[in-house]
Design an enzyme around this catalytic site. Sequence first.
Site, PDB file in Angstrom:
ATOM      1  N   GLY A 244       0.835  -1.193   0.000  1.00 42.95           N
ATOM      2  CA  GLY A 244       0.000   0.000   0.000  1.00 42.95           C
ATOM      3  C   GLY A 244       0.871   1.245   0.000  1.00 42.95           C
ATOM      4  N   SER A 245       0.317   2.342   0.444  1.00 45.39           N
ATOM      5  CA  SER A 245       1.039   3.619   0.395  1.00 45.39           C
ATOM      6  C   SER A 245       2.088   3.684   1.513  1.00 45.39           C
ATOM      7  CB  SER A 245       0.039   4.760   0.548  1.00 45.39           C
ATOM      8  OG  SER A 245      -0.699   4.588   1.736  1.00 45.39           O
ATOM      9  N   GLU A 264       5.593  -3.378   0.938  1.00 40.90           N
ATOM     10  CA  GLU A 264       5.740  -3.025  -0.481  1.00 40.90           C
ATOM     11  C   GLU A 264       4.970  -1.730  -0.669  1.00 40.90           C
ATOM     12  OE1 GLU A 264       7.604  -4.755  -2.482  1.00 40.90           O
ATOM     13  OE2 GLU A 264       7.899  -6.561  -1.274  1.00 40.90           O
ATOM     14  N   CYS A 298       2.483   0.896  -8.802  1.00 43.55           N
ATOM     15  CA  CYS A 298       3.578   1.450  -8.011  1.00 43.55           C
ATOM     16  C   CYS A 298       4.816   1.717  -8.874  1.00 43.55           C
ATOM     17  CB  CYS A 298       3.922   0.499  -6.872  1.00 43.55           C
ATOM     18  SG  CYS A 298       4.151  -1.189  -7.438  1.00 43.55           S
TER      19      CYS A 298
HETATM   20  P1  NAD Z   1      -3.499   2.322   0.968  1.00 38.45           P
HETATM   21  O1  NAD Z   1      -2.241   2.471   1.722  1.00 38.45           O
HETATM   22  O2  NAD Z   1      -4.521   3.373   1.067  1.00 38.45           O
HETATM   23  O3  NAD Z   1      -4.245   0.955   1.389  1.00 38.45           O
HETATM   24  C1  NAD Z   1      -3.644  -0.315   1.211  1.00 38.45           C
HETATM   25  C2  NAD Z   1      -4.301  -1.303   2.143  1.00 38.45           C
HETATM   26  O4  NAD Z   1      -3.948  -0.994   3.485  1.00 38.45           O
HETATM   27  C3  NAD Z   1      -5.828  -1.296   2.115  1.00 38.45           C
HETATM   28  O5  NAD Z   1      -6.289  -2.616   2.278  1.00 38.45           O
HETATM   29  C4  NAD Z   1      -6.174  -0.424   3.309  1.00 38.45           C
HETATM   30  O6  NAD Z   1      -7.473  -0.669   3.798  1.00 38.45           O
HETATM   31  C5  NAD Z   1      -5.099  -0.846   4.292  1.00 38.45           C
HETATM   32  N1  NAD Z   1      -4.721   0.135   5.307  1.00 38.45           N
HETATM   33  C6  NAD Z   1      -4.657   1.472   5.193  1.00 38.45           C
HETATM   34  N2  NAD Z   1      -4.197   2.028   6.333  1.00 38.45           N
HETATM   35  C7  NAD Z   1      -3.945   1.019   7.185  1.00 38.45           C
HETATM   36  C8  NAD Z   1      -3.463   0.951   8.534  1.00 38.45           C
HETATM   37  N3  NAD Z   1      -3.133   2.043   9.222  1.00 38.45           N
HETATM   38  N4  NAD Z   1      -3.344  -0.269   9.111  1.00 38.45           N
HETATM   39  C9  NAD Z   1      -3.658  -1.395   8.426  1.00 38.45           C
HETATM   40  N5  NAD Z   1      -4.139  -1.386   7.156  1.00 38.45           N
HETATM   41  C10 NAD Z   1      -4.274  -0.189   6.536  1.00 38.45           C
HETATM   42  O7  NAD Z   1      -3.074   2.088  -0.556  1.00 38.45           O
HETATM   43  P2  NAD Z   1      -3.986   1.979  -1.860  1.00 38.45           P
HETATM   44  O8  NAD Z   1      -4.469   3.336  -2.214  1.00 38.45           O
HETATM   45  O9  NAD Z   1      -4.957   0.861  -1.752  1.00 38.45           O
HETATM   46  O10 NAD Z   1      -2.886   1.489  -2.909  1.00 38.45           O
HETATM   47  C11 NAD Z   1      -2.048   2.349  -3.571  1.00 38.45           C
HETATM   48  C12 NAD Z   1      -0.671   2.370  -2.947  1.00 38.45           C
HETATM   49  O11 NAD Z   1      -0.100   1.070  -2.932  1.00 38.45           O
HETATM   50  C13 NAD Z   1       0.290   3.216  -3.778  1.00 38.45           C
HETATM   51  O12 NAD Z   1       1.097   3.974  -2.928  1.00 38.45           O
HETATM   52  C14 NAD Z   1       1.106   2.169  -4.518  1.00 38.45           C
HETATM   53  O13 NAD Z   1       2.360   2.598  -4.962  1.00 38.45           O
HETATM   54  C15 NAD Z   1       1.196   1.091  -3.497  1.00 38.45           C
HETATM   55  N6  NAD Z   1       1.519  -0.188  -4.121  1.00 38.45           N
HETATM   56  C16 NAD Z   1       2.781  -0.708  -3.943  1.00 38.45           C
HETATM   57  C17 NAD Z   1       3.140  -1.895  -4.571  1.00 38.45           C
HETATM   58  C18 NAD Z   1       4.503  -2.502  -4.393  1.00 38.45           C
HETATM   59  O14 NAD Z   1       4.685  -3.663  -4.726  1.00 38.45           O
HETATM   60  N7  NAD Z   1       5.473  -1.769  -3.886  1.00 38.45           N
HETATM   61  C19 NAD Z   1       2.203  -2.566  -5.370  1.00 38.45           C
HETATM   62  C20 NAD Z   1       0.940  -2.007  -5.519  1.00 38.45           C
HETATM   63  C21 NAD Z   1       0.607  -0.821  -4.889  1.00 38.45           C
END
Ligand code: NAD
Length: 496
Positions: A244-245, A264, A298
């Site tokens: 995630g982010s 990641e 990403c």
């Molecule tokens: P996000 O961080 O908003 O959410 C990702 C997941 O984490 C969701 O399931 C969300 O509900 C959960 N989440 C959010 N805050 C949390 C917390 N405090 N505790 C536990 N869980 C939590 O990200 P998004 O908008 O769904 O995805 C986009 C992001 O993911 C972008 O920054 C992208 O670059 C990244 N990403 C990285 C990779 C990689 O392999 N490096 C791959 C795909 C996406």
Amino acid sequence: MDRKTQGRTDMTEHGTTPVAARSLVAGRWVDDGSWAERQGPFTGTVVSRALVGDAAMVEEALAYASGGARVVRSLTPARRADVLERASALADERREDLARLLALELGKPMKDSRGEIVRVADTFAICALEARQMGGEVLGAEGWERGRGTTALTYRAPVGVVVAITPFNAPANLLAHKLGASFAAGNTTIVKPPPQAPAASTAVVELLLDAGMPAEAVQVLHGGADVGSALVSSPVVGAVSFTGSAGAGAAVARAAGPKRLVLELGGNAATIVCEDADLDLAAANCARTGFSNSGQSCISVQRIYAHRSVFADFVERLVDAVGTLRVGDPLDEATDVGSMVDVAAAERVVSWVEEARRGGAQVPVGGVRHGATVEPTVVAGPEPDARVVVEEVFGALVAVLPYDDFDAVLTTCNESRYGLQAGLFTNDLRRVFRAWRELEVGGLVVNGSSNYRLDHVAFGGVKDSGIGRESPRWMIEDYTTVRTLLLRDVSLWSDT
Ligand code: NAD
């Protein structure tokens, strides 16, 4: 497992009836509780509903997982591999169905959605192969005097309970990676899917169960940060795998405390186009990979540094290539660029374009949105500190900047807080090796853009892009611990 109740309903009529995605706790698909609706970003209508986890469900899932871990670890690797191979075949069989769910929930074009499910099948097959190869080592214990007469063996013991948290942009394949590798390693997994793709995520779990994965091996809790945070903070959990982010990743790390953690995270990937590059190849490749899934990857091409001597020529070719992309309904077979995940994300991208324009950048194509759809946008010559350069855009936007000196542009690429993957168009082998040495990234793609990934190859970032490598072989290392056996008075070399 209650086989009569599936995780989802209304699988045949995605276009008209919202798909119900249940949570799966202690072998039971849960119906009672609060439901969260997901509006398709392209249609603007409710396409799915998720049964959201609460504190009691989190507690029940964690308690069940402790027992589940013992069941899964006793399955032979061959048995785990068989399940994963059947899951791979089922992913192929169900490709259309799964791809439509992605298109509806996320606005991802069918072309990209099908591509993601092809990769799901590959990922399960790779996990199966890794399961079959699980083994250990005989260490050189007798290489040191104190080890004389001792034999030392190791194997990789499952950590027990894994929590897998996935993002919206590739919810099926990233779930396949995390859940597939965790099961291959002999663990039980609690999945926390993204709120934007509950039905597609649930469909992947169903597929594994239909392939013979035991109920003890997987649970699903829908919801947001609160559910994820409650899961990762539990001492029952042996490893957390989060994608995630960067901000959410940091919060997860704080909540998880000292336990195995794979993060990641985000990126603002750079691709360098040198003066000797094949400009048509580079332009066509960057146009395709900069706007697939509306740039919501990403490693999407975000910053292109083109040598000043070819800058204008490259921008022209890029704009021409972008002009061939068909923007439209994600369910339309011809569509290359569908919508972004929601209107707010699209609006953010357009506002960043305006900001760059005010700073003096040209916008030869795009820069507008219709609902959640952003027209593929090229921003030429933004200020180096513009948000489209410095932040993660995660949208249908590519920024192109000129550079003069190869070593200097490597330094510029490294001025990012992120470091996931980079692209380099050149045929100069010395430059390739210099970039491989100097760039602060997890991977470098040569004669391709930053946006290229093979599911069996090590993938991951440095700096704020994360910790760990997400690919089954490396993930199995994260999801297991080395356990050592020391045999006294038994020597491989002589009777002691
Ligand atoms: P996000 O961080 O908003 O959410 C990702 C997941 O984490 C969701 O399931 C969300 O509900 C959960 N989440 C959010 N805050 C949390 C917390 N405090 N505790 C536990 N869980 C939590 O990200 P998004 O908008 O769904 O995805 C986009 C992001 O993911 C972008 O920054 C992208 O670059 C990244 N990403 C990285 C990779 C990689 O392999 N490096 C791959 C795909 C996406």
